[in-house]
Design a protein around this motif. Structure first.
Motif, PDB file in Angstrom:
ATOM      1  N   GLY A  10      -5.994   4.334  -6.146  1.00  0.00           N
ATOM      2  CA  GLY A  10      -6.301   3.012  -5.342  1.00  0.00           C
ATOM      3  C   GLY A  10      -5.024   3.425  -3.545  1.00  0.00           C
ATOM      4  O   GLY A  10      -4.893   2.851  -2.898  1.00  0.00           O
TER       5      GLY A  10
ATOM      6  N   GLN B 121       0.718  -0.867  -0.201  1.00  0.00           N
ATOM      7  CA  GLN B 121      -0.177   0.067  -0.025  1.00  0.00           C
ATOM      8  C   GLN B 121       0.661   1.354   0.234  1.00  0.00           C
ATOM      9  O   GLN B 121       2.171   1.257   0.933  1.00  0.00           O
TER      10      GLN B 121
ATOM     11  N   ARG C 265      -8.282   8.328  -5.227  1.00  0.00           N
ATOM     12  CA  ARG C 265      -8.455   7.498  -4.027  1.00  0.00           C
ATOM     13  C   ARG C 265      -8.929   6.753  -4.752  1.00  0.00           C
ATOM     14  O   ARG C 265      -8.797   5.478  -4.316  1.00  0.00           O
TER      15      ARG C 265
ATOM     16  N   ASP D 232      -3.881   5.780  -0.827  1.00  0.00           N
ATOM     17  CA  ASP D 232      -4.567   5.990  -0.086  1.00  0.00           C
ATOM     18  C   ASP D 232      -3.922   7.756   0.558  1.00  0.00           C
ATOM     19  O   ASP D 232      -2.833   7.469   1.165  1.00  0.00           O
TER      20      ASP D 232
END
Length: 1105
Positions: free
Chosen positions: A212, A181, A209, A214
């Motif tokens: 993908g 992430q 967002r 954050d």
């Protein structure tokens, strides 16, 4: 003697440093005043720092180089010396030297600091020095990040900073595909807070967002968590929240690298840093300059590439050209940006926060208006923003489009704006802000007006900036392509630098490049029609080289279907090429079937099926006797007469059956065809020049007459018009002609490739001060080269626009004989000139041609096809009816009460039809009905004569077309043998007026489904007559009679000028009123009274101009 050149030392081999070096090398190429030495700190040559993110994909430093390594060695000897891994650590302005970290000392006469800036690392933050903390600035930064990410797979990566650089860094970490992430930390409530307002920034947050990423907003890093080995394990925020991560990349801004200057005592900005520079980029120390991100101009540093490149250009110009020109100064830079970040198009331009912070720069005119009303004392500095500007916002959450444009309160000036999602108008809006001109449209039209897909360049001027990084205009790209310098996008980047900065301009650059290449004919399959896999120019050369003289020969040699007889597109084109090559009469049997509309009967066909007659008046010069002869002909045949724009007389309304008599009387008076009907030379217009004019310096009439007499009758891809003016006053308007001459004291200036018409174009100067004896050879070559290479129906203006290399190439071919064909061009033109004959005179004395000038082939009777009405003392045809005849004519065949076979004409009339490319047609009168009859390729066809589109009785004079058998759509160009071809399809007739194509078997219109024509069965009997299967005459006339369908007065409705005539009380041509007193005094009382009384003038009763 050795030339002592100045030593120009550049510290910094970045994007601005290399831009400065390139410009100095260019400006200094002739004088060689400088020897340049550049000292680069990094281990790489100058690379594209704006495109760093692409490095994650290819991992090759060379792909980012702004110039290949060999470029640095191609400069003249001594002109450029470059050193990498050479960090400058000190400047001694007294001895004029700089010292490098490796101990090398380099002397200078002029020193330019282009040291750039450093990425900011928050050294006050605990843990800033931990393993896993990075910045995003150089190739070394990226290499370290790549290496580190490789051992931190499936961990969390974080980017701190939601600006331009932060979003780039976030994309780079995603592209590494090492982190499970990636999180973006931004201290503000939205990203891109320096470019966008909250609404726009929030929309970007939503979009990234969705991709993908954050995004954590309103978060400030308090400290970095580490383990016992001082490796990053997470982040603690000021609000107490924590986040685990293994990697942190700070992208929170840059700081000018001014440490060298500070050490050397050069003045720097106390707040924010940066080397203080004046408008000429000079520093506080003589002969030391600073440019780019390290320079502070008016206490501002600029983190964008475009201002740095502009600084480089100003300084390079001043160092090399200021002795000969006024020196330049650096002005307020354009900070507009257009980028694609994480797949989102983002742009901001001008003063995009003027509605929040107030405008810093207002148009002078608007400022004066504000001062006149502000606080009673002209002070506007304390005005709130909304008193000076207004914003217009468009938001589409469905398409993720946001636009906010900021205007002056009167809506007349655009000050700035921002865009998300749709940035296609960016390149059009930026010049509006820069120029500060009043808008020609309402503000709303800039947002709500018709939007084109993609980056359209159709309405962009050549001086429109399309690359802000390197100040490249549309014209720069277009010219680089047209002059042959650049043949691909790589060449465009090399030549113009467009696309070598941020790369955001490349879609538009690509569009302009592709359209320019297409306009020049590169890589375009420009086939003549479905019957030929060749362009007109290619087919012309085939016909010329193989000396083909018949249409069937051309089809066999070059057509898709060897046995096809073509269509309404290729027939007249081939017929024109035959005429421009072999110059035989266009009404001869082998070629008459190729002639379209006007050439078919040597006159322009008019609305009512009659023709116009235009005798030649060379150079506009005519004798009184010829004028009298024209008047007598016009009066005898009741012809409508009008002076043309080409200085001759046009007579309208001549019936086909009267043409031979009309021409005969004109020929007897010493006149000939003016070829107003042909794609050939029309006129050579002239002023009177030295013949009469006191200002004339050249015999314009004499030259015009000679040129028109030389080139008359010569067929070309399109009509040709010329002009000759006797001086620069240009009364003959020679500069909007296909060729034009303007007299000078040394001869004539020759202009080419201009035209009026639907798309006017000013002609261009081909040659200057040409002696009269040399004018003709140059024009011979120019016109013959055009005839050989132009596309079908292409005027010289469009031809030159599409010609590879444009005017320069034309000069090389015509004036310098680059292709070695000048002698051939002159010889070919001379053959055509020597083969001249008058087409009217030949038609009169050739029985086979003269026999064609009849209205009907089965009777000497004649009928009118349209009513006429008087207009200003002359007869003209009534206006066309508003609607077409949309009856189901093709269905009549099934609705006749009965039919019988009726003889209409002898079959011998059609002898030789099968050898003619258009067969042979006849117009048949049966009762009050007109019918069209053809023999074509061994078969007979019969239809009504009236085209239902405009109810014109002309179909028998139309060209026939037929699809090639086994029509090959592959573009292979391979002609098909008859044995392999498919079945022959039904032919169509193309209406001479507007090219409505009707199937001769079914009667259906191939180009307009609402129209159709009646068809009839045909047979030839042993008695030698052609029979048609027709209904009774009364029934035939009731459906198709001329009296029923001829257009009548009043059908078009009220005259188009009726309302105007009522308003101005128009009575026709006016004579002097008996009550008029031209020599008496006039008071102008009524007009002046209305102006003064109704205008509210500013000076008593005087009008306020």
């Amino acid at each position: 003697m050795t030339v002592q050149r100045k030593k120009l030392v550049v510290v910094g081999l970045g994007m601005v440093g290399i831009a400065f070096i390139e410009k100095v090398l260019k400006y200094d190429a002739r004088t060689r005043e400088y020897d340049i030495t550049v000292l680069g700190e990094e281990s790489h040559l100058a690379y594209n720092r704006v495109g760093l993110t692409s490095f994650f994909g290819h991992r090759k430093v060379e792909n980012l180089y702004l110039n290949p390594a060999e470029w640095y060695t191609q400069a003249p000897e001594g002109a450029l010396g470059y050193h990498i891994n050479s960090k400058v650590v000190s400047i001694d302005s007294a001895s004029r030297t700089v010292t490098c970290e490796n101990g090398n000392v380099v002397a200078y006469n002029v020193l330019v600091l282009a040291t750039g800036s450093d990425a900011i690392l928050p050294r006050h933050t605990p843990g800033h020095d931990a393993t896993g903390v990075f910045v995003y600035r150089t190739i070394e930064d990226l290499q370290r990040l790549i290496e580190f990410a490789g051992v931190k797979k499936d961990s969390v990566g974080a980017v701190v900073g939601g600006g331009l650089l932060g979003l780039e860094a976030a994309k780079a970490m995603i592209d590494l595909e090492c982190y499970s992430q990636v999180k973006l930390v931004e201290r503000n409530r939205w990203v891109l807070s320096r470019q966008l307002d909250s609404d726009a920034g929030t929309m970007v947050v939503q979009q990234i967002r969705n991709l993908g990423l954050d995004v954590l907003l309103s978060k400030r890093v308090a400290s970095i968590k580490t383990d016992e080995s001082n490796s990053v394990t997470g982040v603690v925020f000021e609000d107490g929240d924590e986040m685990d991560c293994s990697t942190i990349c700070f992208a929170i801004g840059v700081r000018a690298r001014d440490e060298l200057a500070v050490q050397a005592g050069i003045a720097c900005a106390e707040r924010g840093g940066g080397i203080l520079v004046n408008d000429d980029l000079s520093t506080s120390v003589p002969d030391v300059y600073a440019i780019g991100e390290c320079a502070s101009w008016q206490n501002q540093t600029f983190g964008l590439i475009a201002p740095g490149v502009e600084m480089a250009d100003v300084l390079a110009f001043n160092l090399t050209q200021a002795r000969l020109h006024a020196p330049r100064i650096f002005k307020r830079p354009d900070l507009s940006t257009k980028l694609k970040l994480l797949g989102v198009d983002v742009a901001s331009f001008g003063e995009y926060f003027a509605d929040r912070d107030g405008p810093r720069y207002l148009p002078a005119k608007y400022t004066r208006a504000l001062k006149a009303t502000a606080n009673g004392n002209g002070n506007i500095s304390k005005q709130p923003p909304d008193a000076m500007v207004k914003s217009l916002t468009y938001k589409d959450p469905f398409q993720n489009v946001y636009k906010k444009y900021i205007f002056t309160t009167d809506g007349k000036h655009l000050l700035g704006g921002m865009m998300i999602g749709d940035t296609s108008d960016y390149v059009k809006l930026v010049p509006m802000v820069k120029n500060q001109k009043e808008l020609e449209v309402a503000p709303s039209e800039l947002i709500l007006g018709a939007r084109k897909d993609g980056d359209g360049d159709e309405d962009l001027d050549d001086d429109t900036q399309i690359c802000s990084c390197h100040n490249v205009t549309k014209g720069d790209v277009v010219h680089a392509v047209k002059d042959g310098t650049c043949t691909d996008l790589t060449g465009i980047k090399t030549c113009t630098k467009a696309g070598t900065g941020c790369g955001g301009c490349m879609p538009l650059v690509t569009t302009i490049f592709n359209k320019t290449m297409l306009s020049m004919g590169n890589e375009v399959k420009n086939y003549l029609c479905p019957h030929f896999p060749y362009s007109r120019a290619d087919l012309y050369n085939i016909i010329m080289v193989k000396r083909l003289t018949k249409f069937q020969e051309v089809m066999r040699e070059a057509g898709h279907d060897r046995d096809s007889l073509g269509c309404e597109l290729c027939k007249p084109t081939v017929g024109s090429m035959f005429a421009s090559l072999w110059n035989r009469h266009v009404m001869d049997k082998p070629t008459h079937g190729l002639q379209d509309t006007n050439d078919r009967f040597l006159g322009n066909i008019q609305r009512n099926g009659t023709y116009s007659v235009v005798p030649r008046v060379s150079g506009g010069e005519i004798t009184p006797d010829k004028l009298v002869a024209i008047g007598a002909v016009a009066k005898k045949y009741n012809l409508y007469t009008k002076i043309t724009g080409g200085q001759r007389i046009d007579m309208f309304g001549a019936k086909k059956q009267d043409l031979l008599d009309i021409w005969g009387q004109l020929v007897a008076a010493g006149m000939e065809s003016g070829h107003a009907y042909a794609k050939s030379l029309r006129t050579v217009k002239s002023c009177v020049g030295t013949t009469w004019c006191r200002f004339g310096i050249g015999d314009s009439v004499g030259m015009a007459v000679r040129l028109e007499e030389r080139y008359k009758s010569i067929r070309a891809p399109h009509k040709i018009k010329g002009g000759v003016s006797g001086c620069v006053r240009e009364c003959a308007e020679a500069q909007n002609k296909d060729f034009g001459l303007i007299a000078t004291e040394k001869g004539f200036n020759i202009f080419v490739a201009g035209n009026g018409g639907a798309k006017p174009r000013h002609s261009e100067l081909l040659a200057k001060d040409v002696p009269p004896s040399e004018v003709v050879p140059i024009l011979d070559r120019y016109l013959m080269f055009y005839i050989r290479t132009a596309d079908k129906l292409q005027r010289t203006a469009r031809w030159l626009e599409n010609l590879p290399g444009g005017l320069q190439y034309l000069k090389e071919v015509v004036l310098e004989d680059k292709l070695g064909i000048c002698a051939s061009l002159e010889a070919q033109m001379q053959e055509l000139v020597d083969s001249f004959f008058d087409e009217w005179a030949e038609a009169i004395k050739t029985p086979a041609i003269a026999a064609k000038f009849k209205q009907f082939q089965n009777t000497p009777e004649t009928v009118d096809n349209m009513e006429v009405e008087q207009d200003r003392g002359q007869d003209r045809p009534v206006f066309w009816a508003k609607d077409a005849a949309a009856e189901d004519f093709k269905g009549l065949r099934e609705r006749w009460s009965s039919t019988t076979w009726q003889p209409v004409i002898e079959a011998s009339y059609f002898d030789g039809a099968d050898e003619s490319p258009n067969g042979i047609s006849a117009t048949i009168k049966r009762g009050d009905t007109q019918l069209a009859l053809w023999r074509f390729r061994g078969r007979y066809y019969a239809t009504q004569q009236m085209c239902p589109h405009k109810r014109a009785f002309i179909l028998s004079d139309g060209l026939l077309g037929q699809e090639p058998r086994g029509d090959d759509d592959s573009g292979s160009g391979a002609p098909q043998p008859a044995a392999q071809a498919g079945p022959t399809k039904s032919p169509w007739v193309s209406c001479p007026h507007h090219k409505r194509n009707f199937d001769l078997s079914s009667g259906a219109c191939k180009t307009d489904e609402s129209l159709s024509i009646a068809t009839f069965a045909v047979q030839v009997r042993d008695d030698g007559l052609v029979y048609l299967d027709l209904p009774p005459v009364e029934e035939l006339d009731a459906e198709l009679g001329t009296k029923k369908w001829m257009v009548k007065k009043g059908e078009a409705g009220e005259s188009p000028y009726a309302q105007l005539d009522r308003r101005i009380q128009f009575k026709g041509i006016r004579g002097k009123k008996p009550s008029a007193m031209p020599h008496a005094a006039t008071g102008m009382q009524r007009p002046v009274a209305l102006m003064a009384g109704g205008g509210g003038g500013g000076c008593g009763s005087a009008p306020d101009w």
